[in-house]
Motif scaffolding. Structure first.
Motif, mmCIF file in Angstrom:
data_model
loop_
_atom_site.group_PDB
_atom_site.id
_atom_site.type_symbol
_atom_site.label_atom_id
_atom_site.label_comp_id
_atom_site.label_asym_id
_atom_site.label_seq_id
_atom_site.Cartn_x
_atom_site.Cartn_y
_atom_site.Cartn_z
ATOM 1 N N VAL A 60 28.075 -45.289 3.638
ATOM 2 C CA VAL A 60 26.962 -44.934 4.513
ATOM 3 C C VAL A 60 26.711 -43.434 4.407
ATOM 4 O O VAL A 60 27.621 -42.619 4.591
ATOM 5 C CB VAL A 60 27.260 -45.329 5.971
ATOM 6 N N VAL A 61 25.471 -43.057 4.101
ATOM 7 C CA VAL A 61 25.124 -41.649 3.917
ATOM 8 C C VAL A 61 24.118 -41.146 4.946
ATOM 9 O O VAL A 61 23.901 -39.931 5.057
ATOM 10 C CB VAL A 61 24.582 -41.393 2.497
ATOM 11 N N ALA A 62 23.487 -42.057 5.683
ATOM 12 C CA ALA A 62 22.561 -41.658 6.746
ATOM 13 C C ALA A 62 22.499 -42.767 7.783
ATOM 14 O O ALA A 62 22.589 -43.949 7.454
ATOM 15 C CB ALA A 62 21.170 -41.371 6.190
ATOM 16 N N ILE A 63 22.356 -42.363 9.041
ATOM 17 C CA ILE A 63 22.293 -43.296 10.167
ATOM 18 C C ILE A 63 21.137 -42.868 11.060
ATOM 19 O O ILE A 63 20.980 -41.674 11.356
ATOM 20 C CB ILE A 63 23.603 -43.297 10.979
ATOM 21 N N GLY A 64 20.333 -43.835 11.478
ATOM 22 C CA GLY A 64 19.263 -43.558 12.419
ATOM 23 C C GLY A 64 19.351 -44.501 13.601
ATOM 24 O O GLY A 64 19.823 -45.631 13.474
ATOM 25 N N ALA A 79 27.375 -33.570 3.432
ATOM 26 C CA ALA A 79 27.281 -33.246 2.010
ATOM 27 C C ALA A 79 25.941 -33.631 1.407
ATOM 28 O O ALA A 79 25.634 -33.259 0.269
ATOM 29 C CB ALA A 79 28.406 -33.945 1.244
ATOM 30 N N ALA A 80 25.132 -34.389 2.163
ATOM 31 C CA ALA A 80 23.862 -34.891 1.623
ATOM 32 C C ALA A 80 22.644 -34.291 2.314
ATOM 33 O O ALA A 80 21.522 -34.743 2.078
ATOM 34 C CB ALA A 80 23.822 -36.408 1.752
ATOM 35 N N LEU A 86 18.054 -38.575 -2.035
ATOM 36 C CA LEU A 86 18.268 -39.365 -0.826
ATOM 37 C C LEU A 86 17.119 -39.140 0.157
ATOM 38 O O LEU A 86 16.609 -40.090 0.770
ATOM 39 C CB LEU A 86 19.597 -38.989 -0.174
ATOM 40 N N ALA A 87 16.686 -37.887 0.306
ATOM 41 C CA ALA A 87 15.573 -37.590 1.203
ATOM 42 C C ALA A 87 14.308 -38.324 0.767
ATOM 43 O O ALA A 87 13.544 -38.811 1.614
ATOM 44 C CB ALA A 87 15.327 -36.084 1.242
ATOM 45 N N ARG A 110 17.663 -33.221 12.666
ATOM 46 C CA ARG A 110 18.173 -31.855 12.708
ATOM 47 C C ARG A 110 19.188 -31.619 11.594
ATOM 48 O O ARG A 110 20.104 -32.410 11.406
ATOM 49 C CB ARG A 110 18.796 -31.580 14.070
ATOM 50 N N GLY A 111 19.002 -30.548 10.871
ATOM 51 C CA GLY A 111 19.919 -30.208 9.791
ATOM 52 C C GLY A 111 19.632 -30.896 8.485
ATOM 53 O O GLY A 111 20.189 -30.498 7.446
ATOM 54 N N ALA A 112 18.788 -31.920 8.473
ATOM 55 C CA ALA A 112 18.474 -32.670 7.248
ATOM 56 C C ALA A 112 17.420 -31.894 6.455
ATOM 57 O O ALA A 112 16.221 -32.200 6.494
ATOM 58 C CB ALA A 112 17.991 -34.068 7.594
ATOM 59 N N LEU A 113 17.859 -30.900 5.730
ATOM 60 C CA LEU A 113 16.950 -29.920 5.139
ATOM 61 C C LEU A 113 15.941 -30.548 4.193
ATOM 62 O O LEU A 113 14.736 -30.290 4.287
ATOM 63 C CB LEU A 113 17.770 -28.854 4.401
ATOM 64 N N ALA A 114 16.425 -31.379 3.275
ATOM 65 C CA ALA A 114 15.524 -31.952 2.274
ATOM 66 C C ALA A 114 14.542 -32.937 2.904
ATOM 67 O O ALA A 114 13.354 -32.957 2.556
ATOM 68 C CB ALA A 114 16.332 -32.628 1.174
ATOM 69 N N LEU A 115 15.016 -33.751 3.825
ATOM 70 C CA LEU A 115 14.133 -34.717 4.476
ATOM 71 C C LEU A 115 13.073 -34.008 5.306
ATOM 72 O O LEU A 115 11.887 -34.373 5.277
ATOM 73 C CB LEU A 115 14.946 -35.669 5.346
#
Length: 301
Positions: A60-64, A79-80, A86-87, A110-115
């Motif tokens: 699992v690399v992202a959770i919403g 790390a992602a 991924l974004a 928050r913090g998800a720079l690329a997304l």
């Protein structure tokens, strides 16, 4: 390859462990296991149905998490956070309607720079600012002048009614009706006995006449990780007495006793009283962060 799934209730324990591991010292204000806990008042099945997980190569690399119909709150593997591939996949899932309902929606990433960069490039707008705050628990928690005037207890199910009454007054400003009280006590009890109950510590502060005047719940994420304060409130009839700061510090001490590295919270900048309370408790504010607001035009079949 990245896959998107809605987990079952049986997966909640594993998701909680993963999300806990993402709570690092440089906490960005993103989704915490305590947020899942506070959102669990409708039970484990609904909690799972509110989640979406992105998995790459079995990890699992992202959770919403849906927080209501049109707010989607996210966390990602630290790390992602700047992984553009991924974004790109998450952006496609969010904007195609595979995740979000049609209409105007808000994504907390928050913090998800690329997304965030991708969503802004698509024309999504920034919402109101929120400020992440942090109190280092590697040193003694400071005392507060109102500490002596507030007797704080960690409570169980038998004191749910008191906790609910204070919380309702803090956020609604009026006493709950009998129906509201029964409904809220049931929901609170569901949360306090649910799949995230082991993370939670529920506190009530009583004044010198033994009236309940302040409440908070704090949530751990494991030894050496930040613990969340969510929520915190003071009874409407007792504002201005320093009880918010005192109950916040009491919650921080409980987190410290359970080996948290820090107490963390995010306050909306428009709620000056909340910001002042946490700053008075010795929390350090980080740079404000914003949610992203955009439009989804259709629902994916």
């Amino acid at each position: 390859m990245t896959t998107l799934t809605t987990p079952t209730a049986a997966r909640l324990a594993g998701i909680t462990r993963t999300l806990s591991e993402w709570q690092t010292a440089d906490w960005k204000g993103f989704l915490h296991p305590g947020d899942l806990g506070w959102n669990s008042m409708a039970g484990a099945e609904k909690s799972a149905a509110d989640l979406r997980c992105w998995t790459a190569d079995g990890t699992v690399v992202a959770i919403g998490m849906f927080d209501g119909e049109d707010l989607f709150r996210m966390a990602m593997d630290p790390a992602a956070l700047d992984d553009d591939e991924l974004a790109r996949q998450i952006e496609a899932d969010l904007t195609s309607g595979r995740v979000l309902p049609a209409g105007t929606v808000t994504v907390e990433a928050r913090g998800a720079l690329a997304l965030r960069k991708r969503l802004r490039a698509r024309g999504w707008n920034e919402g109101e600012p929120w400020t992440p705050l942090r109190l280092d628990l590697r040193t003694p928690v400071p005392a507060h002048p109102r500490d002596a005037a507030l007797r704080v207890e960690e409570i169980g199910l038998d004191q749910a009614d008191d906790w609910i009454s204070v919380h309702w007054s803090a956020f609604k400003g009026t006493p709950p009706s009998s129906d509201d009280r029964r409904r809220l006590v049931h929901r609170w009890t569901t949360m306090a006995t649910g799949p995230f109950a082991h993370l939670a510590h529920h506190l009530i502060g009583y004044d010198n006449t033994d009236q309940p005047v302040a409440v908070t719940t704090v949530w751990t994420a494991g030894d050496g990780r930040p613990g969340l304060i969510e929520p915190m409130g003071v009874h409407g009839a007792h504002h201005g007495n320093g009880y918010g700061t005192a109950i916040t510090l009491a919650g921080a001490r409980v987190l410290q006793q359970h080996s948290a590295s820090a107490a963390v919270v995010v306050a909306e900048n428009s709620t000056a009283g909340a910001l002042a309370t946490y700053l008075a408790a010795g929390f350090t504010a980080s740079e404000p962060v914003t949610d992203l607001i955009g439009s989804v035009t259709q629902r994916h079949p």
